[in-house]
Scaffold this motif. Sequence first.
Motif, PDB file in Angstrom:
ATOM      1  N   GLY A  35       0.811  -1.208   0.000  1.00  0.00           N
ATOM      2  CA  GLY A  35       0.000   0.000   0.000  1.00  0.00           C
ATOM      3  C   GLY A  35       0.844   1.256   0.000  1.00  0.00           C
ATOM      4  O   GLY A  35       2.012   1.235   0.409  1.00  0.00           O
ATOM      5  N   TRP A  36       0.254   2.314  -0.489  1.00  0.00           N
ATOM      6  CA  TRP A  36       0.848   3.656  -0.417  1.00  0.00           C
ATOM      7  C   TRP A  36      -0.054   4.527   0.444  1.00  0.00           C
ATOM      8  O   TRP A  36      -1.276   4.564   0.241  1.00  0.00           O
ATOM      9  N   TYR A  37       0.566   5.213   1.381  1.00  0.00           N
ATOM     10  CA  TYR A  37      -0.115   6.140   2.262  1.00  0.00           C
ATOM     11  C   TYR A  37       0.569   7.490   2.143  1.00  0.00           C
ATOM     12  O   TYR A  37       1.699   7.581   1.676  1.00  0.00           O
ATOM     13  N   ARG A  38      -0.105   8.539   2.591  1.00  0.00           N
ATOM     14  CA  ARG A  38       0.531   9.846   2.582  1.00  0.00           C
ATOM     15  C   ARG A  38       0.126  10.636   3.813  1.00  0.00           C
ATOM     16  O   ARG A  38      -0.938  10.413   4.385  1.00  0.00           O
ATOM     17  N   GLN A  39       1.002  11.545   4.170  1.00  0.00           N
ATOM     18  CA  GLN A  39       0.740  12.405   5.313  1.00  0.00           C
ATOM     19  C   GLN A  39       1.180  13.816   4.981  1.00  0.00           C
ATOM     20  O   GLN A  39       2.371  14.063   4.739  1.00  0.00           O
ATOM     21  N   ARG A  45      -2.147  10.510   8.622  1.00  0.00           N
ATOM     22  CA  ARG A  45      -1.735   9.662   7.512  1.00  0.00           C
ATOM     23  C   ARG A  45      -2.982   8.994   6.931  1.00  0.00           C
ATOM     24  O   ARG A  45      -3.859   8.526   7.659  1.00  0.00           O
ATOM     25  N   GLU A  46      -3.036   8.961   5.597  1.00  0.00           N
ATOM     26  CA  GLU A  46      -4.216   8.402   4.934  1.00  0.00           C
ATOM     27  C   GLU A  46      -3.807   7.417   3.843  1.00  0.00           C
ATOM     28  O   GLU A  46      -2.742   7.547   3.231  1.00  0.00           O
ATOM     29  N   LEU A  47      -4.697   6.485   3.604  1.00  0.00           N
ATOM     30  CA  LEU A  47      -4.480   5.517   2.527  1.00  0.00           C
ATOM     31  C   LEU A  47      -4.647   6.205   1.185  1.00  0.00           C
ATOM     32  O   LEU A  47      -5.616   6.930   0.962  1.00  0.00           O
ATOM     33  N   ARG A  50      -3.913   0.669  -2.558  1.00  0.00           N
ATOM     34  CA  ARG A  50      -3.471  -0.594  -2.007  1.00  0.00           C
ATOM     35  C   ARG A  50      -3.662  -1.676  -3.062  1.00  0.00           C
ATOM     36  O   ARG A  50      -4.597  -1.595  -3.864  1.00  0.00           O
ATOM     37  N   TYR A  93       4.979  10.510   1.188  1.00  0.00           N
ATOM     38  CA  TYR A  93       4.346   9.262   0.777  1.00  0.00           C
ATOM     39  C   TYR A  93       5.121   8.085   1.365  1.00  0.00           C
ATOM     40  O   TYR A  93       6.352   8.011   1.254  1.00  0.00           O
ATOM     41  N   LYS A  96       3.795   0.734   2.554  1.00  0.00           N
ATOM     42  CA  LYS A  96       3.486  -0.192   3.638  1.00  0.00           C
ATOM     43  C   LYS A  96       3.299  -1.590   3.069  1.00  0.00           C
ATOM     44  O   LYS A  96       2.709  -1.759   2.000  1.00  0.00           O
ATOM     45  N   TRP A 107       6.753  -0.488   7.383  1.00  0.00           N
ATOM     46  CA  TRP A 107       6.698   0.812   6.717  1.00  0.00           C
ATOM     47  C   TRP A 107       8.063   1.203   6.172  1.00  0.00           C
ATOM     48  O   TRP A 107       9.094   0.904   6.761  1.00  0.00           O
TER      49      TRP A 107
END
Length: 117
Positions: A35-39, A45-47, A50, A93, A96, A107
Amino acid sequence: QVQLVESGGGLVQAGGSLRLSCAASGSIFSDLRMGWYRQAPGKQRELVARISAFSITNYADSVKGRFTIMRDNAKNTALLQMNSLEPEDTAVYYCKADLPGAGQEYWGQGTQVTVSS
């Protein structure tokens, strides 16, 4: 243990594209959900996107139609192709990896993406 190393971030103008890469080692990559998340600053932090071990994908509504997540099991790599970037996409980014049901997640260190208007 799984080690993840992201690359491909940078500065781009609005409307441009970037491709993020996440190289994994230490486990059987094909078993992992990636998955890729970003903050963004001041935000949780958000999805972003995935992809399952069976290549089933899901995306945040804000990136549907613009971002594509892919996996290359031969290269132990997950990719995030980002097109039509907007200033609101500016964030760190993170990649995960996890094994659903196993209670383990890993992570990467994060890569900065900055979109200028």
